[in-house]
Design a protein around this motif. Structure first.
Motif: not given
Lengths: 253, 253, 253, 253
Positions: A1-13
């Motif tokens: 689960m994604i929490r506040k402060g976590d890093f995410v990688l957004l990958v476009s189409e």
């Protein structure tokens, strides 16, 4: 689960990637519209978010993503080289490893990831401002517990002895050959990154005299391709040089 | 301390390397004279042994040495590629990873080394003879405890679900795209080794439709240099191709 | 002797190069101060001119310099490829050669230089604006007399027959395979520049059926080095791809 | 028409090539059966000959074919480098060019082909046995009239002055820098082949002091592909190094 402060990688189409820290009241603006990062809190990695003009996969960053997008004030070591270095030095969970210098911390980040949870990376640097940046980068990647940053001139010797491996990335590596010999386990491997051929020649001479047997001098080239299946072809430009990698083993003097 | 049954790497003064298992009554003949391996028992790694015409450093092999000198019946994956794959897939101590096919076990060996002690590698192979060879190679490198070898056609699906990463090296990788999607964690990475450009095109098409976003297609070239400091130059020949590496992330279908 | 209208190549002490046409009342401004080009008229190639902050060698441009600094509206063919193409096609003084398409004229310029004074280059192009640019570039290099520019769709066939060699650089080269066969001497060579692997596959299929035997498919990479003798190293970036070069010979159908 | 004594290139259906001299009573044995070369006399280039198990296209060799299959006792310069050298030095019909040393004559053959019919190549060599081999190779390629072979130590100077270009391929090129300067036209180009990085450093120092401005230091890599359209991929092995190419221009001392 994604929490506040976590890093995410957004990958476009199209495969375009963005490394972002999730926070409340944080909007990320893209060429395809805005993403409200706050809304990711509580969601699962792997979901797709939609903007007005497109969509992004939200995935968990790997160590590669942190290294590739590291905050840098220095020339960093690249993943193409790092992967090979770790394998060549035999770094694994539990290893005790020295690196010098820390720089922006890209190699320390990767080494930490390889030695955790029981190993340690001792990373030496002379300039305090780099050390601060490196600590910031280690924290982003969540591996700061496995690295001991040391502010010290390595020509005076490393504090640790009998370590499993050492990697050196400094301007005048010949000056550290004795320090390396003193701290390595008998027979253990050391690696060097050398931007110029002259440095490679100088270091080879010094290692041959200084109690080492040289096992390999290589360069690694990474060539990226465009991913259109109907028009498969390499990118127009590539990094043509980061440095020569030299590997040696400590032997009896 | 070196014990009976241990592997040692002998490195000559010129950097020539030999991977050998120490045993009683075992003589190793070199172009520089014989070495009685029995005499190494009880000695420390890092010592030098002398023959009639030269000397050899006796060092502990790293995972790189085991992979480079693996017993093979198949085309193996090379260290230049393996190091990058591990970094790109974010494999670390504790990771649960699937690979297919096992082949001679070079990648399984390296993955095992990266996930130990708490992670696991699930390695799929259809041909029993390869599986036996792979087990032998895993044992030589001492990492057999971290790998589960499975004799199964992966087109029917992998047994494990929610794994951290998958790597595929088979002839028709498109056939496994659905199996990969079913077993990966949401957002998790998958990698493929593709010998031909045609395979890369076919797989790109399939991935785009099959619930994946492609993040990278690359090839990695390693160029080795001669280590004479007065005559620094690349080797005359190099491996020009092992395969294209394709990386993707699982997204929502 | 340098005359009004001649081209000169100015080379700085650091090896930076500028291709300029000498004219009256023409000042060339550099980061090292101004050069009055008018003053070069009547001087010899090889002299040094001094500015307030440095000096420049004034040398006669070679065909390489004209090609490298060609005025372009299109992707041009690079010297690394051109040199090999000329050798591979056996183009020499007196050869009759077809090329298609003309583009900005870089290959036509080089071919003209190779076939002069008795040979001819027949260069086909569909778009009139490119033809004009190509003529301008041929005139700059002084080789316009050896090239016949043709505004024509080559799918209808080339006007010339029994030519010594043909080179094709168009988007859909398969469409020209029959035209090439009709115009080449028996056994003569043809070359193609192919940006994508897909084009290479398609063309290989067509050539095998269309009366050709394929002799080579290659790519050529040029890696430039920094010229500081104390810090010898490759440039950071390089052109990673211009195209695949395919060579074939006409055979009996 | 093919005559007795002519060279033909036989190209198999798979692209395998054989360079042969046509003669009476001469049989060429291949893995696909025998070819009676005598029967080619009076035939045209471009025909197909049939053996018991296959067929061969009979084509006219180009200069590339002669160079690639040159009789050698020395390391030769490769077509990938030669094509670029000719372009970089601006060699064309009518040029007067010096090369040193002759070696097996591969570069002299190519230069002759580029300068004919009105130019000349002056090729220097110290060892008589190489000169004989070079003459044999020049005759095979039919370009011996355009080359003057000289048996002389070039450190004493070249006999020709005001030449258009010079190329040097000897062990200690620094020793020839003065000879080159004395014989080149003002502003004219010189090229060097340098197997090692150390030689490149040494020569760069000497050129900078010796009346030259360095314009480029490069290496050229050629990567060959398998030509199966359904399995497009690079060859497994490639030549990784022939030498660094250094180009400079003569300037005022």
């Amino acid at each position: 689960m994604i929490r506040k402060g976590d890093f995410v990688l957004l990958v476009s189409e199209e495969g375009k990637e963005f490394l972002l820290q999730v926070d409340e009241n944080k909007i990320f603006g893209t060429h395809k519209g805005n993403i409200n990062l706050q809304e990711l809190i509580g969601k699962e990695y792997g979901i797709t978010v939609y903007t007005t003009k497109g969509s992004f996969a939200v995935v968990r960053p790997t160590i590669y993503d942190f290294i590739k997008r590291i905050k840098r004030q220095t020339q960093i070591i690249y993943p193409k080289d790092i992967g090979y270095i770790i394998l060549r030095l035999g770094i694994t969970s539990g290893s005790r490893v020295i690196e010098c210098g820390t720089g922006s911390g890209s190699l320390a980040t990767a080494f930490a990831f390889a030695v955790k949870p029981f190993g340690r990376v001792y990373s030496y640097e002379k300039r305090e401002e780099f050390q601060k940046l490196a600590m910031e980068n280690l924290k982003r990647a969540g591996v700061e517990d496995y690295v001991v940053l040391k502010l010290k001139d390595a020509r005076e010797g490393f504090d640790e002895k009998e370590v499993d491996a050492i990697f050196i990335d400094v301007k005048v590596p010949e000056e550290l050959v004795d320090s390396v010999w003193e701290s390595l386990k008998p027979g253990a491997p050391v690696g060097f990154l050398l931007p110029t051929a002259n440095q490679a020649s100088s270091l080879l001479r010094k290692l041959n005299e200084g109690g080492f047997v040289v096992t390999e001098l290589v360069e690694i080239l990474l060539r990226r391709y465009k991913t259109n299946p109907e028009r498969l072809r390499p990118d127009d430009l590539m990094n043509a040089h980061t440095g020569y990698l030299l590997f040696a083993r400590k032997k009896e003097k």
